[in-house]
Each structure stands twice: as structure tokens, then as C-alpha cells.
Scaffold this motif. Sequence first.
Motif, short mmCIF file in Angstrom:
data_model
loop_
_atom_site.label_atom_id
_atom_site.label_comp_id
_atom_site.label_asym_id
_atom_site.label_seq_id
_atom_site.Cartn_x
_atom_site.Cartn_y
_atom_site.Cartn_z
N LYS A 164 56.09 63.26 49.16
CA LYS A 164 55.07 63.56 48.15
C LYS A 164 54.83 62.36 47.24
N ALA A 165 55.91 61.68 46.85
CA ALA A 165 55.75 60.48 46.04
C ALA A 165 54.97 59.41 46.79
N LEU A 166 55.24 59.30 48.10
CA LEU A 166 54.48 58.33 48.91
C LEU A 166 53.01 58.70 48.95
N ARG A 167 52.72 59.98 49.08
CA ARG A 167 51.31 60.40 49.08
C ARG A 167 50.63 60.05 47.77
N THR A 168 51.33 60.30 46.68
CA THR A 168 50.76 59.99 45.35
C THR A 168 50.48 58.50 45.23
N GLN A 169 51.45 57.69 45.67
CA GLN A 169 51.27 56.25 45.58
C GLN A 169 50.12 55.77 46.46
N LEU A 170 50.02 56.33 47.66
CA LEU A 170 48.93 55.93 48.55
C LEU A 170 47.58 56.37 48.00
N ALA A 171 47.53 57.57 47.40
CA ALA A 171 46.27 58.04 46.81
C ALA A 171 45.84 57.12 45.67
N ALA A 172 46.81 56.76 44.81
CA ALA A 172 46.49 55.85 43.70
C ALA A 172 46.05 54.49 44.23
N LEU A 173 46.76 54.01 45.28
CA LEU A 173 46.40 52.72 45.85
C LEU A 173 45.00 52.78 46.47
N SER A 174 44.68 53.88 47.15
CA SER A 174 43.36 54.01 47.77
C SER A 174 42.26 54.03 46.71
N LEU A 175 42.50 54.78 45.62
CA LEU A 175 41.50 54.82 44.55
C LEU A 175 41.32 53.44 43.93
N GLY A 176 42.43 52.77 43.67
CA GLY A 176 42.34 51.43 43.10
C GLY A 176 41.63 50.46 44.04
N LEU A 177 41.97 50.55 45.33
CA LEU A 177 41.32 49.68 46.30
C LEU A 177 39.84 50.01 46.44
N GLY A 178 39.50 51.32 46.38
CA GLY A 178 38.09 51.70 46.44
C GLY A 178 37.31 51.14 45.26
N GLY A 179 37.90 51.23 44.05
CA GLY A 179 37.23 50.65 42.89
C GLY A 179 37.07 49.15 43.00
N PHE A 180 38.12 48.50 43.48
CA PHE A 180 38.04 47.05 43.66
C PHE A 180 36.97 46.68 44.67
N LEU A 181 36.91 47.45 45.77
CA LEU A 181 35.88 47.19 46.77
C LEU A 181 34.48 47.40 46.21
N ALA A 182 34.32 48.44 45.41
CA ALA A 182 33.00 48.71 44.84
C ALA A 182 32.55 47.55 43.95
N ILE A 183 33.45 47.09 43.08
CA ILE A 183 33.09 45.99 42.18
C ILE A 183 32.82 44.72 42.97
N THR A 184 33.72 44.43 43.94
CA THR A 184 33.57 43.21 44.73
C THR A 184 32.28 43.23 45.54
N LEU A 185 31.99 44.38 46.18
CA LEU A 185 30.77 44.47 46.98
C LEU A 185 29.52 44.38 46.11
N ALA A 186 29.58 44.98 44.93
CA ALA A 186 28.42 44.90 44.04
C ALA A 186 28.14 43.45 43.64
N LEU A 187 29.20 42.73 43.25
CA LEU A 187 29.02 41.33 42.86
C LEU A 187 28.57 40.48 44.05
#
Length: 626
Positions: free
Chosen positions: A303-326
Motif C-alpha cells: 500500500k505504501a508503494l502504491r501511495t508513493q507511485l501515485a504521488a510520483l505519477s501525479l508529480g511526473l504528470g504535472g512536470f510533463l504538463a509544464i514542460t510540454l506547455a513551455l
Amino acid sequence: MSITKKIFAITFCVASLAVAAITVTTLALGTEALRDLGRRRLVEGVAREADILQSRGDALRDDITSLAKQDAVRLLSEAGGAAATEVTAEAAVSQLRMIMEKRPAYIELAVVQAELQLRVRREADGLMVDVRREPRPTGGEEPLLAQLAASWPGAVEVSAVARVAAARDPWAPAMQVIHAGTRLPGGRQTLILLTVDLDTLVGDIGGRGDTGLFVVDRSGDYLTRQPDARRKAPNLLDDYGLRPTWSPWLAQHDPRYYAEVSGGGLALALRRVVLGDPMSPEGARHLVVGGIASLADIESEVKALRTQLAALSLGLGGFLAITLALATAHLMRPLSALTQVAERIAAGQREVTFPALPADEIGRLAEVMQRMLDALRLAAKTEEQATLGRMATMIAHDVRNALSSVKMNLQILAEDGQENCAIALKQITYMESLLDDMLAFAQPDDLRLDWIDIGDAIHTALVSMLPEINHKAIQLINGDGLSAAKLPKVLGDRTKLIRALQNVVANAVQAVSNGGTLTVTAYPVLFESMPAVAVVIADDGEGVPAAVADRVFEPFFTTRAKGTGLGLAIVQRILRAHGGTVELMPRQGGGTDARLVLPVTPPESCDMEPRGSWRSVDRGTRRLGY
């Protein structure tokens, strides 16, 4: 939706799907890996403790075997207790003491015969030696003696676990002991007996680390503390429902056992430890080292791994959105600028400046659009010239017809000797030449190709211009190479080539002052890897001003007060129609060289502007069209 938003949306969706797929795959693999890690950690912990206990059991067996091989013990077995000397007995006791001092888990070690007993026992204040020449009660050794009686000499037998009271403290808890021994070969009944404190032998096995470790005997009774406080049964088989599978497992060769207890959320791992001789008639005496681990703990890690992966995915998604926009904004900025230029061109603007763009696909697109804009400018200019040409054709025809009638009447009057009529005829002739230029430029015409002598064409053009040349007293110099023997024949339209040469010569005559020099030369050359003839008409006039050098071939452009400005434009069209070129080059010391290059055989297609491009080739005739 703009293309910027489309690119961003498509790229972000693809990247998000890729991240989601990676996350799901990582979660699945990570979950299985964590579960495998938990199981492996449990199994390896049990195996490690079982190996430790097995090594202690092997040491017990080795101590008994090595003691049986000692000289003193062997002499006792051969001579018998009654004949044993004090020296032999003392030596045997010394061997017993040495082993007892080395093994803190040993309670008592003895060499027993019917007539003699040598015992070394561990007491609270040290090792006690007991030497007797008569039998003494054996206490808890009876089961072992029965086993030894049924086994062969030299076999090490181990009894079941027994509980005995402490020797000196009746209030102390009972001790868990095992008895081990062997029967020596020979006629004398000689036994080696060993009593072992099982708690000390097991040591600190049980309840360490992440797994709850324990030890049970062959019947499943706990020899160490219960690893799970929630379970109250004194037997492992009852605690975890192992009775159906216990006996078959003990009979198997594989000492390992693993199971997940349904309903309890526990994983159970067991490992057998063999004490005594595995080939004993009574069967090997087993101890079992076991361990339990909570599957809930493993699931909490998952469960802790799932939480960490979910947080990582959200963070990576936000980073991708900003990077792709720029990145999208950066990449689309040149395209936006190019779009604005295209909109200005579509609005009718022609004097448009393209922004500086990188040397990539967009930069190449800008270059193509620049060429397109140049083509539009040229097309507009050509269309304007075409319109003027059609207008000039209509006017020239009408004016020419009227002038023809006037000229005929003036010629009749001039024959009567009227001087003013001669002047009028001269002006009408000039007007006719202007009209001829306009018609020659405006009307499409056919090229009637034939093999011609270019030297003869040059001579004809010069002869036609002799009146003007003589009028200005110009010195005419004909260079070498004008003869037919030195110049190859050219496939071309004789009439049009003569007209082109006349226009160039006329232009040179107008540029030369009275008494100047005009030089004409011709020679064979290679033009675009094909045989050609070059004709150079050089004058020593004032030359072409640098400010207008790029415009001399433009239609209707002239620096003189008289003339249509079509002469050089007509020359260029005729030369291009024949696949050749014409250029004006300044001479050192003043003057201009007009260089005309004619291929011997015109190519099938010529690089011409739209008003003078080849439209077709039919029966040896090339048509010059608009």
C-alpha cells in the motif's frame, strides 16, 4: 482549437498514457516483488537459524564420536571396569572434562559400564566428577538406553525432549533436556551418555528480527515461546491446522515447508534439523525451526508503494504538463510569426519582411514562402506587363496603319523636292521603329529553327547599323573568329538573332561618343557542358551606372530621353528562347562588354520568365508565349 493546443493535448495524452502504463506495470511488478521479498525474508531467516541449530547438533554428534575414539575410553571398553587402572580412568575423566568445558549446553557427560561409571556433571559452582565402581540409578536415561540396546555399535542416538527438575533448586522451572549417546563396539557393554540443556542449545532462536522464530519437537510441541501471542495452543499443529500435512512432510526428503495460513493473514515457514544418526533404527530425531510473518505487514508495504507511485505519477504528470506547455510554446512561436506573415501576404501586402527563423523545417518553410512571395511579385509584374503589352499591341496596330498612309503621302511629296517632307519621313520612321519594338515585345511569335552561320548573322546586323556607325564616325573593329570556318553553326531563328544583335549594337552605338570604338568578337565556348558560341560587343562609352546595373533588362526601363526601353529586354528574351544568356560587364578604363552566349543546339526546355517561356515544341518550331 489552435494547432498549439492540439499538439499539447495529443502529446500530453500520449505521455500520460505512457506514464500510466509504466506506473501500472511498476506497481504490479513491485507488488509481486515485495510479496516475494517478504516470503524470501521469512524462508531465509528460518533457514539461517536452522543451519545454526544443525551445526550445534552436528557438534554434539561429533563430540560423542570423537570421545569414543579416545585411547583412554577405548582401553576402558576393551579391559572392562574391574581391570581399569586409575591412570586409564583419570585419562578418560580428563577427556570428559575437556569436552564439558568447551560446551556450555552440556549438563552431564558419562562413560558407563556395569562395573564402572565415570561422570562429569555441571553444577552451579563448576564441574563435578563422579567415579563409581558400582551401578547407580540412571534417572531419565532409560529411553535412551532402550534405543542404544536396539541400535548398532557406533550409532549416535538422541532421545525425545524431556523435562527435568533442577538438581539444587526445587523451585526453579523444569529444564528441557535431551539425552544422546552411543554404544561402543566390543564384548564389554560400554556406553557414552550425554545430557544436553535444550534451552541453552537452542540459544536465542525465537522472536528476532522481522519474523517470529520458534523451535518445536517432532510432535509439534513448542520448545521456545509461542511466536503469536494471540494463539494459546501449546502445539504448532493445533495452532495452524498442520496435522494433515505434518507426518507426510516429516517423511519427505526435502526439509523445507512453506504455507500461508488461510484466514489468519500469516505466512509459515519450517525447516527440519536432524539430531543423532539419520540411519538409526528408531528413525532420526528431529527438531523443527519455524517462523511466521504477517501478510498484513507485507500488504502495508504494498500500500505504501502504491501511495508513493501515485504521488510520483501525479508529480511526473504535472512536470510533463509544464514542460510540454513551455516546449510547445517555444516550438510554435516561429510558426505563429510565419502565420502572421502569411496573413499579411493573403491580405494583399507584397513588401513583407520575413522574421529570422532557425534552420529547421519551419526555416525551410519560410524560405519556400519567400520564394513564393518573389514568384507572386514577378507574376504581378508579368501580368501588368502583359496588360500593357496587349494595350500597346492595339495602339501600335492602329497608329501604324495611320502612319502608313501618312508615310506614303509624304514619300510622294518628297519626290517633288519638298525638304520638309524628308524631315517628316525621318520622324515617322523613328515612330515606326518604336512601334516595332513594342510589337516585338508584346506579340507572341514562333522560333523558326535552322542551322545558321552566326558570323554571317553578325555581319548582317553590323551592315544594317552602318548608317548610325558612320554618322558618329565610330571605328568598327571586327575581331578574329567571325568566319564560318572558325565558328560552328548554330541551330536558331536567324531573323530573331539578327534583331537581338542589332539591338545590342544599337545600344553600344548610342553609348559611344563621336569618334569612339566598337569591337565585335566571337569564339566557341562550353556553356553548361555543351558547345556554344560567345559573341562579345565592346564599346568605350561611358558605361552603365552601377545604380541601375540591375535594371537594364527590365522592360520599359531606359536612362535616355528617347526610346521605349525594350531593346535589351527583347535581347534577353530571344537569348533565353535559344537557351542562352546575355550580360553586360563594365570594362576597365570605361565602356561596356555585352556578352551573348548561344548554345549550338538549344535544350529542350529553357529557363525563362513567364512572359517568355517555352510552351511547346512542334515540327522544329518553338513558340514563345505569355
